[in-house]
Scaffold this motif. Structure first.
Motif, PDB file in Angstrom:
ATOM      1  N   LEU A 189       0.603  -1.064   0.119  1.00 59.39           N
ATOM      2  CA  LEU A 189      -0.109   0.070   0.018  1.00 59.39           C
ATOM      3  C   LEU A 189       0.949   1.249  -0.002  1.00 59.39           C
ATOM      4  O   LEU A 189       0.503   2.252  -0.656  1.00 59.39           O
ATOM      5  N   ALA A 190       2.078   1.170   0.597  1.00 58.56           N
ATOM      6  CA  ALA A 190       2.948   2.410   0.682  1.00 58.56           C
ATOM      7  C   ALA A 190       3.490   2.474  -0.764  1.00 58.56           C
ATOM      8  O   ALA A 190       3.515   3.756  -1.125  1.00 58.56           O
ATOM      9  N   ALA A 191       3.745   1.526  -1.311  1.00 59.35           N
ATOM     10  CA  ALA A 191       4.240   1.436  -2.740  1.00 59.35           C
ATOM     11  C   ALA A 191       3.159   2.229  -3.671  1.00 59.35           C
ATOM     12  O   ALA A 191       3.310   2.946  -4.690  1.00 59.35           O
ATOM     13  N   LEU A 192       1.834   1.710  -3.508  1.00 60.68           N
ATOM     14  CA  LEU A 192       0.867   2.313  -4.238  1.00 60.68           C
ATOM     15  C   LEU A 192       0.760   3.685  -4.269  1.00 60.68           C
ATOM     16  O   LEU A 192       0.555   4.605  -5.147  1.00 60.68           O
ATOM     17  N   VAL A 193       0.964   4.113  -2.827  1.00 60.79           N
ATOM     18  CA  VAL A 193       0.585   5.551  -2.640  1.00 60.79           C
ATOM     19  C   VAL A 193       1.861   6.377  -3.103  1.00 60.79           C
ATOM     20  O   VAL A 193       1.631   7.439  -3.806  1.00 60.79           O
ATOM     21  N   GLN A 194       3.058   5.805  -3.059  1.00 58.09           N
ATOM     22  CA  GLN A 194       4.121   6.464  -3.598  1.00 58.09           C
ATOM     23  C   GLN A 194       4.289   6.483  -5.203  1.00 58.09           C
ATOM     24  O   GLN A 194       4.466   7.603  -5.853  1.00 58.09           O
ATOM     25  N   LEU A 195       3.638   5.626  -5.538  1.00 60.45           N
ATOM     26  CA  LEU A 195       3.441   5.333  -7.282  1.00 60.45           C
ATOM     27  C   LEU A 195       2.566   6.103  -7.867  1.00 60.45           C
ATOM     28  O   LEU A 195       2.448   6.765  -9.202  1.00 60.45           O
ATOM     29  N   SER A 196       1.321   6.679  -7.036  1.00 64.47           N
ATOM     30  CA  SER A 196       0.325   7.270  -7.230  1.00 64.47           C
ATOM     31  C   SER A 196       0.413   8.821  -7.554  1.00 64.47           C
ATOM     32  O   SER A 196      -0.352   9.521  -8.344  1.00 64.47           O
ATOM     33  N   GLY A 197       1.699   9.125  -7.265  1.00 68.31           N
ATOM     34  CA  GLY A 197       2.059  10.748  -7.313  1.00 68.31           C
ATOM     35  C   GLY A 197       0.866  11.705  -6.940  1.00 68.31           C
ATOM     36  O   GLY A 197       0.583  11.440  -5.297  1.00 68.31           O
ATOM     37  N   THR A 198       0.198  12.530  -7.627  1.00 63.41           N
ATOM     38  CA  THR A 198      -0.600  13.536  -7.041  1.00 63.41           C
ATOM     39  C   THR A 198      -1.974  13.017  -6.928  1.00 63.41           C
ATOM     40  O   THR A 198      -3.084  13.410  -6.346  1.00 63.41           O
ATOM     41  N   GLN A 199      -2.278  11.814  -7.573  1.00 64.46           N
ATOM     42  CA  GLN A 199      -3.593  11.152  -7.709  1.00 64.46           C
ATOM     43  C   GLN A 199      -3.808  10.520  -6.105  1.00 64.46           C
ATOM     44  O   GLN A 199      -2.945   9.904  -5.381  1.00 64.46           O
ATOM     45  N   THR A 200      -5.166  10.654  -5.729  1.00 62.04           N
ATOM     46  CA  THR A 200      -5.397  10.394  -4.231  1.00 62.04           C
ATOM     47  C   THR A 200      -6.195   9.095  -4.465  1.00 62.04           C
ATOM     48  O   THR A 200      -7.090   8.985  -5.456  1.00 62.04           O
ATOM     49  N   LEU A 201      -5.577   8.135  -4.136  1.00 65.66           N
ATOM     50  CA  LEU A 201      -6.093   6.515  -4.024  1.00 65.66           C
ATOM     51  C   LEU A 201      -7.242   6.519  -3.059  1.00 65.66           C
ATOM     52  O   LEU A 201      -6.850   6.583  -1.876  1.00 65.66           O
ATOM     53  N   ARG A 202      -8.304   5.819  -3.386  1.00 66.22           N
ATOM     54  CA  ARG A 202      -9.420   5.492  -2.330  1.00 66.22           C
ATOM     55  C   ARG A 202      -9.038   4.016  -2.090  1.00 66.22           C
ATOM     56  O   ARG A 202      -9.547   3.020  -2.736  1.00 66.22           O
ATOM     57  N   SER A 222      -0.427  -1.026  12.690  1.00 64.76           N
ATOM     58  CA  SER A 222       0.976  -1.111  13.429  1.00 64.76           C
ATOM     59  C   SER A 222       2.003  -1.232  12.469  1.00 64.76           C
ATOM     60  O   SER A 222       3.004  -0.796  12.476  1.00 64.76           O
ATOM     61  N   ALA A 223       1.750  -2.200  11.355  1.00 66.02           N
ATOM     62  CA  ALA A 223       2.879  -2.257  10.147  1.00 66.02           C
ATOM     63  C   ALA A 223       3.115  -1.021   9.428  1.00 66.02           C
ATOM     64  O   ALA A 223       4.062  -0.696   9.178  1.00 66.02           O
ATOM     65  N   LEU A 224       1.853  -0.348   9.304  1.00 63.75           N
ATOM     66  CA  LEU A 224       2.133   0.960   8.444  1.00 63.75           C
ATOM     67  C   LEU A 224       2.842   2.038   9.291  1.00 63.75           C
ATOM     68  O   LEU A 224       3.635   2.840   8.668  1.00 63.75           O
ATOM     69  N   SER A 225       2.618   1.957  10.488  1.00 60.40           N
ATOM     70  CA  SER A 225       3.208   3.190  11.454  1.00 60.40           C
ATOM     71  C   SER A 225       4.850   2.979  11.426  1.00 60.40           C
ATOM     72  O   SER A 225       5.427   3.880  11.872  1.00 60.40           O
ATOM     73  N   ARG A 226       5.423   1.832  11.018  1.00 56.93           N
ATOM     74  CA  ARG A 226       6.758   1.619  11.049  1.00 56.93           C
ATOM     75  C   ARG A 226       7.612   1.915   9.791  1.00 56.93           C
ATOM     76  O   ARG A 226       8.785   1.714   9.610  1.00 56.93           O
ATOM     77  N   LEU A 227       6.616   2.356   8.683  1.00 55.58           N
ATOM     78  CA  LEU A 227       7.194   2.719   7.466  1.00 55.58           C
ATOM     79  C   LEU A 227       7.501   4.067   7.123  1.00 55.58           C
ATOM     80  O   LEU A 227       6.920   4.980   8.080  1.00 55.58           O
ATOM     81  N   PRO A 228       8.644   4.564   6.527  1.00 53.83           N
ATOM     82  CA  PRO A 228       9.085   5.612   6.417  1.00 53.83           C
ATOM     83  C   PRO A 228       8.146   6.390   5.380  1.00 53.83           C
ATOM     84  O   PRO A 228       8.741   6.447   4.163  1.00 53.83           O
ATOM     85  N   ASP A 230       5.939  10.168   4.680  1.00 58.03           N
ATOM     86  CA  ASP A 230       5.748  11.604   5.235  1.00 58.03           C
ATOM     87  C   ASP A 230       4.062  11.463   5.558  1.00 58.03           C
ATOM     88  O   ASP A 230       3.311  10.780   5.471  1.00 58.03           O
ATOM     89  N   ASP A 231       3.938  12.880   6.314  1.00 61.46           N
ATOM     90  CA  ASP A 231       2.609  12.892   6.482  1.00 61.46           C
ATOM     91  C   ASP A 231       1.541  12.805   5.663  1.00 61.46           C
ATOM     92  O   ASP A 231       0.313  12.284   5.820  1.00 61.46           O
ATOM     93  N   ALA A 232       1.538  13.285   4.350  1.00 65.25           N
ATOM     94  CA  ALA A 232       0.729  13.344   3.333  1.00 65.25           C
ATOM     95  C   ALA A 232       0.299  12.026   3.034  1.00 65.25           C
ATOM     96  O   ALA A 232      -0.688  11.394   2.492  1.00 65.25           O
ATOM     97  N   GLN A 233       1.487  11.005   2.795  1.00 64.97           N
ATOM     98  CA  GLN A 233       1.446   9.606   2.374  1.00 64.97           C
ATOM     99  C   GLN A 233       0.753   8.867   3.411  1.00 64.97           C
ATOM    100  O   GLN A 233      -0.081   8.042   3.101  1.00 64.97           O
ATOM    101  N   LYS A 234       1.065   9.377   4.654  1.00 67.04           N
ATOM    102  CA  LYS A 234       0.302   8.479   5.843  1.00 67.04           C
ATOM    103  C   LYS A 234      -1.179   8.774   5.705  1.00 67.04           C
ATOM    104  O   LYS A 234      -2.212   7.782   5.862  1.00 67.04           O
ATOM    105  N   ALA A 235      -1.594   9.753   5.446  1.00 64.21           N
ATOM    106  CA  ALA A 235      -3.000  10.560   5.475  1.00 64.21           C
ATOM    107  C   ALA A 235      -3.763   9.819   4.165  1.00 64.21           C
ATOM    108  O   ALA A 235      -4.898   9.654   4.301  1.00 64.21           O
TER     109      ALA A 235
END
Length: 611
Positions: A189-202, A222-228, A230-235
């Motif tokens: 999921l972190a990779a999908l968010v990073q690869l999506s660029g400015t597009q917001t994924l639902r 818990s697993a997501l909290s340990r990933l590097p 930024d705030d926008a990606q976490k949101a």
């Protein structure tokens, strides 16, 4: 005796359900007794979890699993098949082959209820023909994967699984306990968010039961909290999971769903955990509601028990995981991950195979884990290795016999001690969340619903023992089953209350009378008056089926003292892998070893539907 009367007699003898006989009578008349019998048997088999019935099993030998052989002979004699089953069935207006909308479908040598056939075809199309590749910048994918996955000398199957899901619309990630399914999907999921660029994924997370959804919410958070990130990606990442029924908009007292092909779900990415629990009809409803552009990632353990209802979708799909990837796919995944992945030799079901990945390393159970050793032995039907696991002196597994009355009493006494901590918290007026968490550390599991080794008998005996130890009190009203501390499991969905089959609650009196407190998938706690609850059962003991999607620090499994057909390899494996830290097994060796070598059979044509 005419076929109608014989079928009614079968209902009285509990060989058929009333539904099976009524369906057969509607489908055919006594002038077509063979079609009537086939209709009753295919309906009966659907109730037993089978999607279809092979014509080869339409014989007295297989009828009613060998029970009542004389009566089965009488039924087939009355059927009076003049030629063969195929010609006999196709002569009926109630039966058709690929074309037509008849109640029964005869496909090759398999007879289906029409709805089961339609569901199977929809699932086969979705995982096969509709599973398209998603083009991405390979260099960018490699860079993102390398950021999320540290280099490893051997193949990192978690990284391979992430690469599979990033580049396929539909992916299936299977793995046993501790193989890192949650860690994998968090990084995915972190990779999908990073690869999506400015597009917001639902992004939406879902699971078959409330308990499984709550566990997915907790473990993935818990697993997501340990990933590097930024705030926008976490949101951009999801905070909680819901049940499949809630996802699809189940309506109270109705079979209708809010979301379907005409009103698809509003999402871009869907993650479905505990996919082994998803039956064929539910899978068909789910995929019907998924928009054409959305990615879907299924997680599960292919070796667990199949769903309670018809089908074994995850198991059938994962049959092809051992075939390997197509040559082009193997080359692509090798470039993306940096690991040399060999191609499979078969050309069968390429579209399906190229969306699969099996996680093969357990990070929870190692060579010092009795639970892990035992689970592996059972999964490979290795009786000798299972015996050796108990003989090695592992501290996390114990096996107690169930031969004598004293053995049964020891098991009940152990259960009392297992449940004592949550009841002591209750007496000390701890918070409902803490009481619920303590209850979930220990669970008694069984194979049967009825009898002294089933849910009903064990719950009654444990209640009596807890009363004797003064850990619970008898209800003041003789007609009431409610008392402070009573654990219950919901058995019928109620979307208006947000409670679904499998949800666990505990009755607590917080000064305003008894209310039942439930943990919700989003981590909150809610309480409900007893009078408002849908169907439910006491939950000191629950079936292994009901425990799927849950894990307990200490799981205890009770097998009946005589072998019965429901006690299979998959059932024992599923029960054992509910235990995080400790397993107690109460079983006769003969029953356990018979189970280890007995595989659950679910008849369908799904595997053969992929080409």
């Amino acid at each position: 005796m005419r076929m109608t009367a014989l079928l009614q007699l079968a209902v009285e003898q509990k060989l058929l359900r009333a539904l099976d006989a009524q369906f057969a009578i509607v489908i055919a008349s006594d002038e077509h007794p063979a079609v009537m019998l086939a209709a009753a048997l295919v309906s009966h088999d659907a109730g037993e979890g089978h999607v279809c019935i092979p014509l080869s099993r339409l014989t007295p030998e297989f009828c009613f699993a060998g029970r009542q052989p004389d009566f089965a002979e009488q039924l087939f004699a009355q059927a009076a098949i003049k030629t063969n089953w195929r010609e006999t069935l196709l002569a009926s207006p109630a039966v058709s082959e690929h074309e037509g909308t008849t109640p029964l479908k005869l496909i090759g040598e398999r007879l289906y209820l029409n709805r089961m056939w339609q569901n199977e075809q929809a699932v086969a199309r979705f995982f096969g023909a509709e599973n398209r590749a998603i083009p991405l910048d390979e260099g960018l994918v490699v860079s993102v994967l390398n950021q999320l996955f540290a280099p490893m000398p051997d193949i990192d199957w978690q990284k391979v699984a992430a690469a599979v899901a990033l580049t396929r619309r539909i992916s299936v990630i299977s793995g046993g306990p501790g193989t890192g399914k949650t860690t994998t999907v968090a990084k995915l999921l972190a990779a999908l968010v990073q690869l999506s660029g400015t597009q917001t994924l639902r992004i939406q997370l879902a699971a078959p039961t409330g308990k499984a959804a709550a566990r997915l919410t907790e473990s993935l958070g818990s697993a997501l909290s340990r990933l590097p990130l930024d705030d926008a990606q976490k949101a951009a990442l999801p905070n909680d999971a819901c049940t499949l029924h809630r996802l699809l908009g189940a309506q109270p007292n109705s079979q209708r769903l809010r979301y379907h092909a005409g009103n698809p779900l509003h999402l871009d990415v869907l993650v479905v955990d505990e996919a082994s629990m998803v039956d064929l009809p539910m899978m068909a409803k789910l995929i019907n509601a998924i928009p054409a552009h959305a990615r879907v990632i299924f997680l599960g353990d292919r070796d667990q028990l199949a769903s309670v209802e018809a089908g074994a979708v995850l198991g059938d799909i994962c049959h092809y995981v051992t075939y390997g990837y197509s040559p082009d796919r193997a080359a692509e995944l090798s470039r993306l991950t940096g690991y040399a992945l060999p191609a499979g030799e078969s050309a069968q079901a390429n579209a399906l195979r190229d969306g699969l990945c099996l996680l093969q390393k357990s990070y929870r159970f190692d060579s010092q884990s009795g639970i892990g050793q035992l689970a592996f032995a059972i999964n490979t039907s290795d009786v000798k290795q299972a015996r050796a696991a108990f003989a090695k002196g592992f501290t996390d597994i114990t096996k107690q016999p169930l031969r004598e009355t004293e053995d049964y009493a020891v098991m009940i006494a152990d259960a009392v001690e297992g449940y004592r901590p949550y009841l002591e918290l209750m007496h000390n007026r701890a918070e409902p969340a803490d009481i619920l968490e303590a209850f979930g550390r220990y669970q008694l599991l069984c194979a049967l619903r009825d009898g002294p080794f089933g849910v009903s008998g064990l719950n009654n005996r444990i209640e009596l023992a807890l009363i004797q130890k003064r850990l619970i009190e008898r209800p003041n009203q003789a007609a009431s089953r409610w008392y402070n501390g009573r654990p219950i499991m919901i058995s019928r969905n109620d979307s208006s209350l947000g409670l679904f089959n499998g949800d666990i609650g505990i009755a607590l009196d917080r000064g305003e009378g008894l209310r039942i407190w439930f943990p919700m998938p989003d981590g909150t706690i809610k309480s409900v008056q007893p009078s408002r609850l849908p169907g439910h059962d006491t939950a000191y003991a629950m079936t292994v089926h009901k425990s799927q999607g849950s894990e307990f620090d200490h799981a205890a499994l009770v097998l009946p003292n005589q072998y019965t057909a429901v006690v299979t390899r998959e059932l024992v494996y599923t029960a054992i892998t509910r235990a995080r830290k400790r397993l107690s097994l109460y079983a006769d060796d003969r029953v356990l070893e018979k189970a280890i070598v007995t595989k659950t059979e679910r008849r369908s044509g799904l595997m053969e539907s992929f080409s």
